[in-house]
Design a protein around this motif. Structure first.
Motif, PDB file in Angstrom:
ATOM      1  N   ASP A   1       0.827  -1.214   0.000  1.00 30.65           N
ATOM      2  CA  ASP A   1       0.000   0.000   0.000  1.00 30.65           C
ATOM      3  C   ASP A   1       0.855   1.255   0.000  1.00 30.65           C
ATOM      4  O   ASP A   1       0.520   2.254  -0.623  1.00 30.65           O
ATOM      5  CB  ASP A   1      -0.918   0.003   1.224  1.00 30.65           C
ATOM      6  CG  ASP A   1      -1.940  -1.124   1.176  1.00 30.65           C
ATOM      7  OD1 ASP A   1      -2.671  -1.203   0.177  1.00 30.65           O
ATOM      8  OD2 ASP A   1      -1.999  -1.933   2.116  1.00 30.65           O
ATOM      9  N   CYS A   2       1.966   1.214   0.732  1.00 24.68           N
ATOM     10  CA  CYS A   2       2.885   2.354   0.811  1.00 24.68           C
ATOM     11  C   CYS A   2       4.216   1.821   1.305  1.00 24.68           C
ATOM     12  O   CYS A   2       4.333   0.650   1.683  1.00 24.68           O
ATOM     13  CB  CYS A   2       2.345   3.449   1.733  1.00 24.68           C
ATOM     14  SG  CYS A   2       2.089   2.912   3.445  1.00 24.68           S
TER      15      CYS A   2
ATOM     16  N   ASP B   1      -1.241  11.261   0.381  1.00 29.78           N
ATOM     17  CA  ASP B   1      -0.574  10.130   1.023  1.00 29.78           C
ATOM     18  C   ASP B   1       0.908  10.395   1.217  1.00 29.78           C
ATOM     19  O   ASP B   1       1.474  10.136   2.283  1.00 29.78           O
ATOM     20  CB  ASP B   1      -0.779   8.860   0.193  1.00 29.78           C
ATOM     21  CG  ASP B   1      -2.223   8.381   0.201  1.00 29.78           C
ATOM     22  OD1 ASP B   1      -2.970   8.811   1.100  1.00 29.78           O
ATOM     23  OD2 ASP B   1      -2.593   7.592  -0.683  1.00 29.78           O
TER      24      ASP B   1
ATOM     25  N   ALA C   1       5.441   2.983  -8.588  1.00 30.38           N
ATOM     26  CA  ALA C   1       4.440   2.895  -7.522  1.00 30.38           C
ATOM     27  C   ALA C   1       3.341   3.933  -7.723  1.00 30.38           C
ATOM     28  O   ALA C   1       2.152   3.644  -7.542  1.00 30.38           O
ATOM     29  CB  ALA C   1       5.108   3.088  -6.163  1.00 30.38           C
TER      30      ALA C   1
ATOM     31  N   LYS D   1       0.163   4.176  -5.484  1.00 30.73           N
ATOM     32  CA  LYS D   1       0.792   3.860  -4.200  1.00 30.73           C
ATOM     33  C   LYS D   1       1.910   4.844  -3.909  1.00 30.73           C
ATOM     34  O   LYS D   1       2.592   5.308  -4.826  1.00 30.73           O
ATOM     35  CB  LYS D   1       1.329   2.433  -4.231  1.00 30.73           C
ATOM     36  CG  LYS D   1       0.233   1.404  -4.553  1.00 30.73           C
ATOM     37  CD  LYS D   1       0.778   0.011  -4.697  1.00 30.73           C
ATOM     38  CE  LYS D   1      -0.352  -0.955  -5.045  1.00 30.73           C
ATOM     39  NZ  LYS D   1       0.083  -2.357  -5.070  1.00 30.73           N
TER      40      LYS D   1
END
Length: 340
Positions: free
Chosen positions: A131-132, A157, A184, A189
């Motif tokens: 996710d990260c 994010d 990403a 992401k």
């Protein structure tokens, strides 16, 4: 969670190895991947180092987190990869044997160059689960980076992760073609990059900052119960520039990494090796020194200082009250030769 053909269930802790290729000798090259899963659902966070094999500070950061048994999330999962570029690590090199940079080879191709194949295997096995994450790097070519986070500011994010990490500096850094961050980003992401120290040399302060920042990110995501706050708020630099050598010779620095640099301040000198002349170097900009060259022999165009820029009001305030209190003594008097 399925990695490398292995099913990893909630609550499990697993070490698996991604086989990348073989050396000409026949020795198998594989990448160890540590997976820590909570029984409670939550985000999956990537902690990765060794994209460039000579950048040992990130490798040591993740090694300590694993060795000290600190990666047990309250929820979600952590994927920790201490070294992605095993080839570079074995050869004390930034690149893989074909001379290519893995971090310019994403998303890769299964039948491409060696660097492209490493990137492709990562994108196929790891990226779909993430996710990260935090990608740990180090300055190269005898240049030392002051602890800093780089990300593309403006994305919610990325901004949140960088703010949570709390490095001394946060730099706005555009996405580079072929980089992990770009790959990403295209999948929605966020990966932030942490930089500290120089290649092939451990930087204890940078490693400590990396570990503390990692815990703050995990705390921000609800994956650890607590984390120590940063010593001071991160300083955001929306712009940054390199000061480069106008002359070849022996470079001596009169400043320190992390120091605030005033416009017009002497930051070093370049001298010929025969004792005939020396040139005093004055900064054309005001800002923070976030990267410093330690190689004494320089050619024209070589990077000497990396400076994070600030606006005029901030520059005036910092000139009155330098944040890191690292003002070295006045440089020795040098013969100044005017060269156009």
């Amino acid at each position: 969670m399925l990695i490398n053909g292995l099913t990893i269930r909630p609550g499990e802790q697993v070490l698996t190895r991604l086989v990348i290729s073989r050396l000409p000798s026949g020795t198998v090259i594989d990448v160890p991947v540590h997976v820590y899963r909570s029984e409670k659902p939550g985000p999956t966070v990537l902690l990765m180092a060794g994209m460039h094999g000579d950048e040992v500070n990130g490798i040591e950061t993740i090694r300590r987190l694993i060795r000290r048994d600190l990666l047990h999330p309250l929820r979600g999962s952590i994927i920790a990869i201490p070294i992605l570029n095993i080839y570079g690590f074995l050869n004390f090199s930034r690149e893989v044997p074909d001379g290519k940079d893995v971090n310019r080879s994403f998303p890769g191709h299964p039948r491409g160059s060696l660097a492209s194949r490493v990137a492709h295997r990562f994108m196929r096995e790891i990226m779909p689960l993430v996710d990260c994450g935090i990608d740990f790097h180090t300055g190269g070519a005898a240049r030392s980076n002051f602890p800093q986070v780089r990300c593309q500011l403006g994305s919610p994010d990325g901004d949140a992760l960088a703010q949570a990490f709390g490095a001394p500096f946060t730099l706005h850094s555009s996405l580079r073609p072929g980089s992990l961050r770009e790959a990403a980003f295209k999948q929605g992401k966020s990966i932030i990059v942490y930089e500290a120290g120089e290649s092939l040399r451990l930087d204890e302060a940078g490693i400590d900052t990396a570990i503390a920042g990692t815990f703050r990110v995990l705390h921000h995501l609800g994956m650890v119960p607590e984390a120590a706050p940063p010593a001071q708020p991160t300083i955001v630099c929306l712009r940054h520039t390199w000061l480069r050598a106008k002359f070849a010779g022996l470079f001596r620095s009169h400043v320190q990494n992390g120091q605030y640099l005033e416009k017009g301040q002497t930051y070093g000198s370049v001298a010929d090796p025969y004792g005939e002349q020396a040139v005093r170097l004055e900064s054309p900009v005001a800002g923070y020194i976030i990267g410093l060259n330690h190689m004494p022999v320089v050619n024209q165009g070589d990077a000497l200082l990396h400076v994070g820029l600030v606006d005029e009001a901030e520059a005036a305030r910092l000139a009155r009250n330098p944040p890191f209190n690292e003002k070295p003594g006045s440089p020795e008097e040098l013969e100044e030769i005017e060269i156009e």
